[in-house]
Motif scaffolding. Sequence first.
Motif, mmCIF file in Angstrom:
data_model
loop_
_atom_site.group_PDB
_atom_site.id
_atom_site.type_symbol
_atom_site.label_atom_id
_atom_site.label_comp_id
_atom_site.label_asym_id
_atom_site.label_seq_id
_atom_site.Cartn_x
_atom_site.Cartn_y
_atom_site.Cartn_z
ATOM 1 N N MET A 1 21.317 -27.377 -53.349
ATOM 2 C CA MET A 1 22.341 -26.346 -53.128
ATOM 3 C C MET A 1 22.711 -26.300 -51.649
ATOM 4 S SD MET A 1 22.193 -22.248 -53.953
ATOM 5 C CE MET A 1 21.958 -22.582 -55.705
ATOM 6 N N SER A 2 24.014 -26.222 -51.359
ATOM 7 C CA SER A 2 24.462 -26.197 -49.969
ATOM 8 C C SER A 2 24.149 -24.848 -49.329
ATOM 9 C CB SER A 2 25.971 -26.460 -49.900
ATOM 10 O OG SER A 2 26.677 -25.464 -50.614
ATOM 11 N N THR A 3 23.916 -24.884 -48.024
ATOM 12 C CA THR A 3 23.631 -23.673 -47.259
ATOM 13 C C THR A 3 24.327 -23.760 -45.912
ATOM 14 O OG1 THR A 3 21.447 -23.443 -48.300
ATOM 15 C CG2 THR A 3 21.813 -22.236 -46.245
ATOM 16 N N PHE A 4 24.846 -22.626 -45.453
ATOM 17 C CA PHE A 4 25.442 -22.541 -44.128
ATOM 18 C C PHE A 4 24.450 -21.804 -43.237
ATOM 19 C CE2 PHE A 4 28.458 -20.499 -41.037
ATOM 20 C CZ PHE A 4 28.918 -21.682 -40.462
ATOM 21 N N TYR A 5 23.957 -22.483 -42.208
ATOM 22 C CA TYR A 5 22.970 -21.900 -41.307
ATOM 23 C C TYR A 5 23.637 -21.452 -40.008
ATOM 24 C CZ TYR A 5 19.383 -24.093 -44.259
ATOM 25 O OH TYR A 5 18.580 -24.481 -45.311
ATOM 26 N N ILE A 6 23.307 -20.248 -39.574
ATOM 27 C CA ILE A 6 23.697 -19.765 -38.255
ATOM 28 C C ILE A 6 22.447 -19.870 -37.388
ATOM 29 C CG2 ILE A 6 24.628 -17.842 -36.933
ATOM 30 C CD1 ILE A 6 26.536 -18.768 -39.047
ATOM 31 N N VAL A 7 22.496 -20.732 -36.376
ATOM 32 C CA VAL A 7 21.290 -21.031 -35.597
ATOM 33 C C VAL A 7 21.449 -20.586 -34.143
ATOM 34 C CG1 VAL A 7 19.677 -22.829 -34.876
ATOM 35 C CG2 VAL A 7 20.846 -23.025 -37.085
ATOM 36 N N ALA A 8 20.575 -19.708 -33.702
ATOM 37 C CA ALA A 8 20.582 -19.273 -32.304
ATOM 38 C C ALA A 8 20.005 -20.371 -31.417
ATOM 39 C CB ALA A 8 19.766 -17.992 -32.151
ATOM 40 N N THR A 9 20.645 -20.591 -30.285
ATOM 41 C CA THR A 9 20.178 -21.599 -29.327
ATOM 42 C C THR A 9 19.832 -20.921 -28.002
ATOM 43 O OG1 THR A 9 22.467 -22.034 -28.666
ATOM 44 C CG2 THR A 9 21.513 -23.466 -30.356
ATOM 45 N N PRO A 10 19.076 -21.577 -27.129
ATOM 46 C CA PRO A 10 18.651 -20.963 -25.873
ATOM 47 C C PRO A 10 19.818 -20.482 -25.018
ATOM 48 C CG PRO A 10 17.401 -22.962 -26.291
ATOM 49 C CD PRO A 10 18.487 -22.922 -27.314
ATOM 50 N N ILE A 11 19.616 -19.364 -24.325
ATOM 51 C CA ILE A 11 20.634 -18.873 -23.388
ATOM 52 C C ILE A 11 20.388 -19.433 -21.997
ATOM 53 C CG2 ILE A 11 21.094 -16.778 -24.696
ATOM 54 C CD1 ILE A 11 19.329 -15.233 -22.759
ATOM 55 N N GLY A 12 19.359 -20.227 -21.845
ATOM 56 C CA GLY A 12 19.069 -20.843 -20.556
ATOM 57 C C GLY A 12 17.868 -21.766 -20.632
ATOM 58 N N ASN A 13 16.733 -21.208 -21.012
ATOM 59 C CA ASN A 13 15.491 -21.968 -21.054
ATOM 60 C C ASN A 13 15.362 -22.714 -22.384
ATOM 61 O OD1 ASN A 13 12.673 -22.693 -21.284
ATOM 62 N ND2 ASN A 13 12.255 -21.249 -19.641
ATOM 63 N N LEU A 14 15.297 -24.039 -22.327
ATOM 64 C CA LEU A 14 15.230 -24.842 -23.555
ATOM 65 C C LEU A 14 13.994 -24.531 -24.390
ATOM 66 C CD1 LEU A 14 16.427 -28.411 -22.471
ATOM 67 C CD2 LEU A 14 17.743 -26.569 -23.507
ATOM 68 N N GLY A 15 12.954 -24.025 -23.742
ATOM 69 C CA GLY A 15 11.729 -23.703 -24.464
ATOM 70 C C GLY A 15 11.899 -22.580 -25.469
ATOM 71 N N ASP A 16 13.039 -21.890 -25.429
ATOM 72 C CA ASP A 16 13.269 -20.785 -26.354
ATOM 73 C C ASP A 16 13.855 -21.228 -27.692
ATOM 74 O OD1 ASP A 16 12.292 -18.939 -24.541
ATOM 75 O OD2 ASP A 16 14.252 -18.528 -23.663
ATOM 76 N N LEU A 17 14.139 -22.511 -27.854
ATOM 77 C CA LEU A 17 14.600 -22.980 -29.164
ATOM 78 C C LEU A 17 13.398 -23.016 -30.103
ATOM 79 C CD1 LEU A 17 17.139 -24.051 -30.670
ATOM 80 C CD2 LEU A 17 16.285 -26.355 -30.223
ATOM 81 N N SER A 18 13.472 -22.296 -31.202
ATOM 82 C CA SER A 18 12.312 -22.148 -32.082
ATOM 83 C C SER A 18 12.039 -23.412 -32.890
ATOM 84 C CB SER A 18 12.518 -20.971 -33.041
ATOM 85 O OG SER A 18 13.478 -21.296 -34.026
ATOM 86 N N PRO A 19 10.782 -23.643 -33.283
ATOM 87 C CA PRO A 19 10.464 -24.778 -34.157
ATOM 88 C C PRO A 19 11.263 -24.750 -35.454
ATOM 89 C CG PRO A 19 8.453 -23.853 -33.230
ATOM 90 C CD PRO A 19 9.569 -22.901 -32.862
ATOM 91 N N ARG A 20 11.496 -23.550 -35.988
ATOM 92 C CA ARG A 20 12.291 -23.436 -37.216
ATOM 93 C C ARG A 20 13.724 -23.899 -36.983
ATOM 94 N NH1 ARG A 20 14.283 -17.985 -40.246
ATOM 95 N NH2 ARG A 20 14.976 -18.944 -42.204
ATOM 96 N N ALA A 21 14.285 -23.546 -35.822
ATOM 97 C CA ALA A 21 15.640 -23.976 -35.501
ATOM 98 C C ALA A 21 15.720 -25.502 -35.413
ATOM 99 C CB ALA A 21 16.093 -23.345 -34.185
ATOM 100 N N VAL A 22 14.736 -26.109 -34.758
ATOM 101 C CA VAL A 22 14.700 -27.576 -34.651
ATOM 102 C C VAL A 22 14.623 -28.214 -36.033
ATOM 103 C CG1 VAL A 22 13.368 -29.547 -33.806
ATOM 104 C CG2 VAL A 22 13.652 -27.521 -32.354
#
Length: 227
Positions: A1-22
Amino acid sequence: MSTFYIVATPIGNLGDLSPRAVEVLKSVDHIACEDTRTSGKLLSAFGINTPKFSFHLHNEHHKVEHVLNILRGGQSVALISDAGMPGISDPGFLAVRAIKQEGITVTVIPGPDAVTTALVASGLPCDKYCFEGFLPPKKGRQKRLKELSEEERTIVFYESPHRIVKLLKELEEHFEPERLAAVARELTKKFEEVVRAPISELKEDFENRASIKGEIAVVVAGKGYSE
């Protein structure tokens, strides 16, 4: 089934991208990006090779149908902005509305956003607040500032470096000059700065700076707040 994901990305520090987002960005069939060049650097840093296409404010109406066609075909799409949560002063609302109307699943992968980061860092009340984003550049701007001067909740604005002094002057004019506020700049980055003071002092501080860089959030105490 298709899904549309809205994914938050870092506002500055790359370390803030979550493992789930990756994980999601690696698993979807396509990534819709506010700017493919900016997003390309982020995706490359995490070894994400998913095909991407542009989806920004200037082509959002046109691209919504493209996204829908992909989803109707059974594939999944993730939407990312240059920084923070898509849909918050960034493209995304039109797509989410149209996809919801089609009954297709929309899943949000939460993460950083400048609004709440600046709000909490300001030291001003966080229990009730209103977010104004970028004020209109001309038409309706002064009227809106006059209305907001009566707001009792904490207010959060976005502003660009070259217009921050103008905004602070307008806040001093329409609000009480002694009302507390905070200017948050370069959030989560090496030179992060959160300056908290009465509006009049903030205006004087930024007027005297040789240069001002970085995306800015301005947090203003509600009417009647005192310490």
